[in-house]
Design an enzyme around this catalytic site. Sequence first.
Site, PDB file in Angstrom:
ATOM      1  N   PHE A   1      35.446  56.804  14.394  1.00  0.00           N
ATOM      2  CA  PHE A   1      36.187  57.941  13.838  1.00  0.00           C
ATOM      3  C   PHE A   1      36.850  58.765  14.937  1.00  0.00           C
ATOM      4  O   PHE A   1      37.689  59.607  14.681  1.00  0.00           O
ATOM      5  CB  PHE A   1      35.210  58.909  13.144  1.00  0.00           C
ATOM      6  CG  PHE A   1      34.909  58.538  11.747  1.00  0.00           C
ATOM      7  CD1 PHE A   1      35.923  58.418  10.821  1.00  0.00           C
ATOM      8  CD2 PHE A   1      33.618  58.331  11.341  1.00  0.00           C
ATOM      9  CE1 PHE A   1      35.648  58.078   9.515  1.00  0.00           C
ATOM     10  CE2 PHE A   1      33.324  57.994  10.045  1.00  0.00           C
ATOM     11  CZ  PHE A   1      34.341  57.861   9.127  1.00  0.00           C
TER      12      PHE A   1
ATOM     13  N   LYS B   1      26.483  53.286  26.913  1.00  0.00           N
ATOM     14  CA  LYS B   1      26.054  54.658  27.225  1.00  0.00           C
ATOM     15  C   LYS B   1      25.138  54.747  28.454  1.00  0.00           C
ATOM     16  O   LYS B   1      25.124  55.764  29.130  1.00  0.00           O
ATOM     17  CB  LYS B   1      25.350  55.282  26.010  1.00  0.00           C
ATOM     18  CG  LYS B   1      26.311  55.690  24.907  1.00  0.00           C
ATOM     19  CD  LYS B   1      25.568  56.424  23.811  1.00  0.00           C
ATOM     20  CE  LYS B   1      26.521  56.956  22.757  1.00  0.00           C
ATOM     21  NZ  LYS B   1      25.847  57.746  21.736  1.00  0.00           N
TER      22      LYS B   1
ATOM     23  N   ASP C   1      25.849  64.455  22.487  1.00  0.00           N
ATOM     24  CA  ASP C   1      25.185  64.058  21.229  1.00  0.00           C
ATOM     25  C   ASP C   1      24.113  65.072  20.829  1.00  0.00           C
ATOM     26  O   ASP C   1      23.940  65.377  19.649  1.00  0.00           O
ATOM     27  CB  ASP C   1      24.518  62.679  21.387  1.00  0.00           C
ATOM     28  CG  ASP C   1      25.521  61.541  21.266  1.00  0.00           C
ATOM     29  OD1 ASP C   1      26.567  61.731  20.621  1.00  0.00           O
ATOM     30  OD2 ASP C   1      25.259  60.467  21.844  1.00  0.00           O
TER      31      ASP C   1
ATOM     32  N   ALA D   1      13.385  55.256  18.182  1.00  0.00           N
ATOM     33  CA  ALA D   1      13.202  55.607  19.599  1.00  0.00           C
ATOM     34  C   ALA D   1      14.329  55.016  20.433  1.00  0.00           C
ATOM     35  O   ALA D   1      14.157  54.708  21.608  1.00  0.00           O
ATOM     36  CB  ALA D   1      11.845  55.109  20.086  1.00  0.00           C
TER      37      ALA D   1
ATOM     38  N   ALA E   1      20.043  57.247  19.861  1.00  0.00           N
ATOM     39  CA  ALA E   1      20.220  58.470  19.070  1.00  0.00           C
ATOM     40  C   ALA E   1      18.947  59.314  19.106  1.00  0.00           C
ATOM     41  O   ALA E   1      19.007  60.541  19.259  1.00  0.00           O
ATOM     42  CB  ALA E   1      20.583  58.106  17.631  1.00  0.00           C
TER      43      ALA E   1
HETATM   44  P1  NAP Z   1      19.374  51.823  18.867  1.00  0.00           P
HETATM   45  O1  NAP Z   1      19.392  52.384  20.237  1.00  0.00           O
HETATM   46  O2  NAP Z   1      19.608  50.384  18.653  1.00  0.00           O
HETATM   47  O3  NAP Z   1      17.953  52.221  18.198  1.00  0.00           O
HETATM   48  C1  NAP Z   1      17.632  51.834  16.896  1.00  0.00           C
HETATM   49  C2  NAP Z   1      16.232  52.328  16.552  1.00  0.00           C
HETATM   50  O4  NAP Z   1      16.015  52.083  15.165  1.00  0.00           O
HETATM   51  C3  NAP Z   1      15.123  51.622  17.316  1.00  0.00           C
HETATM   52  O5  NAP Z   1      14.133  52.556  17.601  1.00  0.00           O
HETATM   53  C4  NAP Z   1      14.641  50.557  16.318  1.00  0.00           C
HETATM   54  O6  NAP Z   1      13.260  50.272  16.413  1.00  0.00           O
HETATM   55  C5  NAP Z   1      14.857  51.263  14.997  1.00  0.00           C
HETATM   56  N1  NAP Z   1      15.096  50.300  13.923  1.00  0.00           N
HETATM   57  C6  NAP Z   1      16.101  49.399  13.837  1.00  0.00           C
HETATM   58  N2  NAP Z   1      16.009  48.701  12.689  1.00  0.00           N
HETATM   59  C7  NAP Z   1      14.909  49.159  12.046  1.00  0.00           C
HETATM   60  C8  NAP Z   1      14.270  48.825  10.812  1.00  0.00           C
HETATM   61  N3  NAP Z   1      14.771  47.884  10.004  1.00  0.00           N
HETATM   62  N4  NAP Z   1      13.152  49.495  10.456  1.00  0.00           N
HETATM   63  C9  NAP Z   1      12.647  50.452  11.276  1.00  0.00           C
HETATM   64  N5  NAP Z   1      13.192  50.813  12.461  1.00  0.00           N
HETATM   65  C10 NAP Z   1      14.313  50.177  12.832  1.00  0.00           C
HETATM   66  O7  NAP Z   1      20.477  52.562  17.958  1.00  0.00           O
HETATM   67  P2  NAP Z   1      20.971  54.088  18.055  1.00  0.00           P
HETATM   68  O8  NAP Z   1      22.133  54.162  18.968  1.00  0.00           O
HETATM   69  O9  NAP Z   1      19.810  54.953  18.301  1.00  0.00           O
HETATM   70  O10 NAP Z   1      21.557  54.310  16.588  1.00  0.00           O
HETATM   71  C11 NAP Z   1      20.696  54.357  15.470  1.00  0.00           C
HETATM   72  C12 NAP Z   1      21.434  54.851  14.236  1.00  0.00           C
HETATM   73  O11 NAP Z   1      21.924  56.168  14.447  1.00  0.00           O
HETATM   74  C13 NAP Z   1      22.664  54.013  13.874  1.00  0.00           C
HETATM   75  O12 NAP Z   1      22.712  53.873  12.481  1.00  0.00           O
HETATM   76  C14 NAP Z   1      23.830  54.827  14.357  1.00  0.00           C
HETATM   77  O13 NAP Z   1      24.995  54.610  13.573  1.00  0.00           O
HETATM   78  C15 NAP Z   1      23.292  56.242  14.151  1.00  0.00           C
HETATM   79  N6  NAP Z   1      23.927  57.189  15.085  1.00  0.00           N
HETATM   80  C16 NAP Z   1      24.552  58.253  14.561  1.00  0.00           C
HETATM   81  C17 NAP Z   1      25.143  59.169  15.412  1.00  0.00           C
HETATM   82  C18 NAP Z   1      25.851  60.348  14.812  1.00  0.00           C
HETATM   83  O14 NAP Z   1      26.585  61.036  15.551  1.00  0.00           O
HETATM   84  N7  NAP Z   1      25.667  60.627  13.541  1.00  0.00           N
HETATM   85  C19 NAP Z   1      25.090  59.034  16.793  1.00  0.00           C
HETATM   86  C20 NAP Z   1      24.403  57.916  17.297  1.00  0.00           C
HETATM   87  C21 NAP Z   1      23.825  56.987  16.430  1.00  0.00           C
HETATM   88  P3  NAP Z   1      12.666  49.157  17.398  1.00  0.00           P
HETATM   89  O15 NAP Z   1      12.436  49.862  18.703  1.00  0.00           O
HETATM   90  O16 NAP Z   1      11.431  48.728  16.725  1.00  0.00           O
HETATM   91  O17 NAP Z   1      13.693  48.081  17.485  1.00  0.00           O
END
Ligand code: NAP
Length: 275
Positions: free
Chosen positions: A22, A70, A106, A130, A133
């Site tokens: 976006f 990042k 963020d 963890a 985000a």
């Molecule tokens: P990431 O670094 O890949 O981390 C994903 C986390 O979610 C890990 O802790 C993972 O656990 C857990 N996870 C993944 N699939 C899962 C499942 N099926 N059940 C339970 N836990 C699960 O990703 P991220 O960058 O933090 O992003 C995560 C989400 O936040 C995304 O949907 C992203 O679009 C959103 N986000 C939003 C913003 C915003 O501005 N609104 C900004 C950043 C991210 P494990 O350690 O067990 O793999």
Amino acid sequence: MPCIDANTMLYGIIGHPVRHSFSPLIHNFAFKTLNINAIYLAFDVTDLPSAALGIRALGIKGLSVTIPHKTSIMPLLDEVDDTARQIGAVNTIINRGGWLIGTNTDWIGVVSAIKERGKIQGKDYLILGAGGAARAVAYGLKKEGAKVVICNRTYEKARSLAEELDLEVIKWEDRNDFRAYGLVNTTPVGMWPEVDKSPMEQKALKNYALVMDAVYRPLETCLLKQAKLAGCLCVDGLKMLIYQGVEQFKLWTGKEPPIEGMFKIAIEILQNEQN
Ligand code: NAP
């Protein structure tokens, strides 16, 4: 908007993939509204060291950084501020005369989003996830005076993040029995196309006053629907996304962007996607 000419300043986002972003829409809207001669583009980058050289060589004024760059961008910059260092991720690059500074907005995005609806200071929060985000959310909530507890599917990752940022940790299996003021989901559970999934059971939501979902596709996730039913204050992920962008815009231009309009175009696009 001034036409694109030899003085147009270049901004953008680097990530892989980036076509879903976006950021070009909201930043270009802000440049246009404020009559700033600048353009913001999306760069799908796989060769990060070459991209970093390109930022300097082409005089790109500022960049957003998204997944998967990042953390890997950090050693390629001239300076990384304390905030980004503590979070362990850079989401914003500022180019000051060829000197590249990395920071992170963020955490401001999440804090601003939550403060619009509820409280942080002195409150306890459970964060699901963890990853990247979660790191920014935990840093922001802790900085603003909350007690933060981490809960992740892979326990070891939660424990290591908790140790780094001095947080508490609970097991993933125990999340539905926990009780706190706020709950923030930073896992992708519930993200399009798996819109009927939630990381929590419905009955657990009564244990929270405020629920935020970092997921913003869809805008109202299954978790937020559950939270609404339970009478919680609800905060969607778009708020975090826009407010982190607002902060980036201020850092790059020193100007206040048109926040309301930025929300309006992002919501229009999300609604169209859902139809
Ligand atoms: P990431 O670094 O890949 O981390 C994903 C986390 O979610 C890990 O802790 C993972 O656990 C857990 N996870 C993944 N699939 C899962 C499942 N099926 N059940 C339970 N836990 C699960 O990703 P991220 O960058 O933090 O992003 C995560 C989400 O936040 C995304 O949907 C992203 O679009 C959103 N986000 C939003 C913003 C915003 O501005 N609104 C900004 C950043 C991210 P494990 O350690 O067990 O793999």
